[in-house]
Scaffold this active site. Structure first.
Site, PDB file in Angstrom:
ATOM      1  N   GLY A 161       3.766  -9.321  58.230  1.00  0.00           N
ATOM      2  CA  GLY A 161       5.112  -8.743  58.107  1.00  0.00           C
ATOM      3  C   GLY A 161       5.114  -7.281  58.533  1.00  0.00           C
ATOM      4  O   GLY A 161       4.627  -6.928  59.608  1.00  0.00           O
ATOM      5  N   ASP A 184       8.930 -16.650  64.919  1.00  0.00           N
ATOM      6  CA  ASP A 184       8.987 -17.456  66.148  1.00  0.00           C
ATOM      7  C   ASP A 184       9.004 -16.549  67.374  1.00  0.00           C
ATOM      8  O   ASP A 184       8.374 -16.857  68.400  1.00  0.00           O
ATOM      9  CB  ASP A 184      10.242 -18.334  66.159  1.00  0.00           C
ATOM     10  CG  ASP A 184      10.263 -19.291  64.979  1.00  0.00           C
ATOM     11  OD1 ASP A 184       9.174 -19.715  64.545  1.00  0.00           O
ATOM     12  OD2 ASP A 184      11.361 -19.600  64.494  1.00  0.00           O
ATOM     13  N   SER A 239      18.876 -13.221  68.341  1.00  0.00           N
ATOM     14  CA  SER A 239      18.157 -11.961  68.076  1.00  0.00           C
ATOM     15  C   SER A 239      16.947 -11.757  68.990  1.00  0.00           C
ATOM     16  O   SER A 239      16.295 -10.709  68.937  1.00  0.00           O
ATOM     17  CB  SER A 239      17.674 -11.948  66.620  1.00  0.00           C
ATOM     18  OG  SER A 239      16.593 -12.850  66.459  1.00  0.00           O
TER      19      SER A 239
HETATM   20  O1  RIB Z   1      11.839 -19.921  61.855  1.00  0.00           O
HETATM   21  C1  RIB Z   1      13.240 -19.888  61.775  1.00  0.00           C
HETATM   22  C2  RIB Z   1      13.797 -21.249  62.010  1.00  0.00           C
HETATM   23  O2  RIB Z   1      13.373 -22.102  60.962  1.00  0.00           O
HETATM   24  C3  RIB Z   1      15.299 -21.335  62.009  1.00  0.00           C
HETATM   25  O3  RIB Z   1      15.866 -21.097  63.263  1.00  0.00           O
HETATM   26  C4  RIB Z   1      15.575 -22.717  61.432  1.00  0.00           C
HETATM   27  O4  RIB Z   1      16.194 -23.583  62.315  1.00  0.00           O
HETATM   28  C5  RIB Z   1      14.206 -23.236  60.979  1.00  0.00           C
HETATM   29  O5  RIB Z   1      13.671 -24.098  61.887  1.00  0.00           O
END
Ligand code: RIB
Length: 318
Positions: free
Chosen positions: A213, A244, A304
């Site tokens: 984080g 992600d 974002s």
């Molecule tokens: O990591 C975030 C994602 O987790 C979101 O976009 C949601 O769809 C879940 O998959």
């Protein structure tokens, strides 16, 4: 250089609230929105916006949400290999509080039908230089894609989220594992700290990036000392999709790196080991950290995700 992503796509139903409700409590949202998300989709878009040539293998419903997710990923530059199935497109119910923290419930829908890879989907995996995987689709499919990639000499990157127990044969196919502290602790329960868990998960031939984080990340590569990568200090609006974004940008930068370019596909000299691999991973983690820092300053998952220009500008600004 190409990156393949095999994974999930969800339509995120996002409710901004002052605070996330406790069990049995009802709260009123400040605002709400429906935006593209899903860990696979977020990572595919993040890699594409970070400059990679990306193919995304995904299962979507035959519905408006599926059409929207595929169309928006294509606009972001992703080659979408979508199979349409008799199940609704996945959705996620997300509450985001005033501090930007979230809670997420996923209804997998079509994502649960991504099994038994087709010839075209297998080709996308084996043709890629880097394969990026998460755990929002059936585990057998993740394992199948990882084994195919490993055999073809494609670098296999697994983001173990949402975390679950991983069979040894899947872990054996993974070259680089990306986990946060919570995930590291669950995957290596005997370890006394997340750092020790990352070392245990790396073992003799796998690299691990432990994300921490606001404290940055730790890069663990067999045959080298672990290296800490600091985070950018920024104002947090929404952390959804930040992990992600980090993974997608990491894969894109690795794909671009001399390390992956210099690997002879399908040979034994593929492991992420030693000083050269550490250098490539640390610089990819720095790049990914800048991408993550940009994403937490904006609302939503896909909306974002920063572009290559934005990431490079933030790095140059430091
Ligand atoms: O990591 C975030 C994602 O987790 C979101 O976009 C949601 O769809 C879940 O998959």
């Amino acid at each position: 250089m190409t990156t393949a992503v095999v994974g999930s796509a969800n339509l995120d139903l996002v409710y901004r609230v002052e605070r996330i409700p406790s069990p049995g409590e009802t709260v009123l949202a400040v605002s709400s929105d429906a935006v593209p998300g899903g860990k696979g989709n977020n990572q595919a878009v993040a890699a594409a916006r970070a400059g990679a040539e990306v193919t995304f293998v995904v299962a979507l419903g035959r519905d408006a949400a599926g059409d929207r997710l595929a169309a928006e990923a294509r606009v972001a530059g992703v080659r979408v290999l979508d199979r349409r199935v008799d199940a609704p497109t996945g959705t996620a119910l997300i509450t985001v509080d005033a501090a930007g923290e979230n809670s997420i419930v996923v209804d997998s829908g079509a994502n649960a039908r991504l099994s038994g890879l087709t010839a075209g989907e297998r080709d996308a995996v084996t043709a890629a230089d880097v394969l990026l995987l998460q755990l929002e689709t059936p585990l057998e499919t993740v394992a199948e894609a990882a084994a195919l990639a490993r055999a073809a000499g494609t670098l296999v990157v697994l983001n173990a989220a949402p975390v679950r127990q991983l069979p040894d044969e899947l872990l054996d196919s993974v070259d680089l594992l990306v986990v946060n502290e919570h995930e590291a602790g669950l995957l290596a329960p005997a370890a006394a700290s997340p750092q020790e868990a990352a070392q245990a998960l790396a073992g003799a031939r796998r690299a691990v990036v432990l994300t921490l984080g606001g404290d940055g990340s730790l890069v663990v590569v067999p045959g080298a000392e672990p290296a800490a990568v600091p985070a950018h200090r920024v104002e947090v609006v929404d952390t959804t999709g930040a992990g992600d974004t980090f993974c997608g940008a990491l894969a894109a930068e690795l794909d671009r790196s001399g390390f992956v370019a210099g690997r002879a596909k399908g040979t034994a000299t593929r492991d992420l080991r030693g000083a050269t691999a550490l250098g490539a991973l640390v610089s990819a983690a720095r790049f990914a950290s800048a991408a993550g820092a940009l994403s937490v300053q904006r609302a939503g998952a896909v909306p974002s995700i920063p572009t290559l220009e934005e990431i490079r500008a933030l790095i140059a600004d430091r």
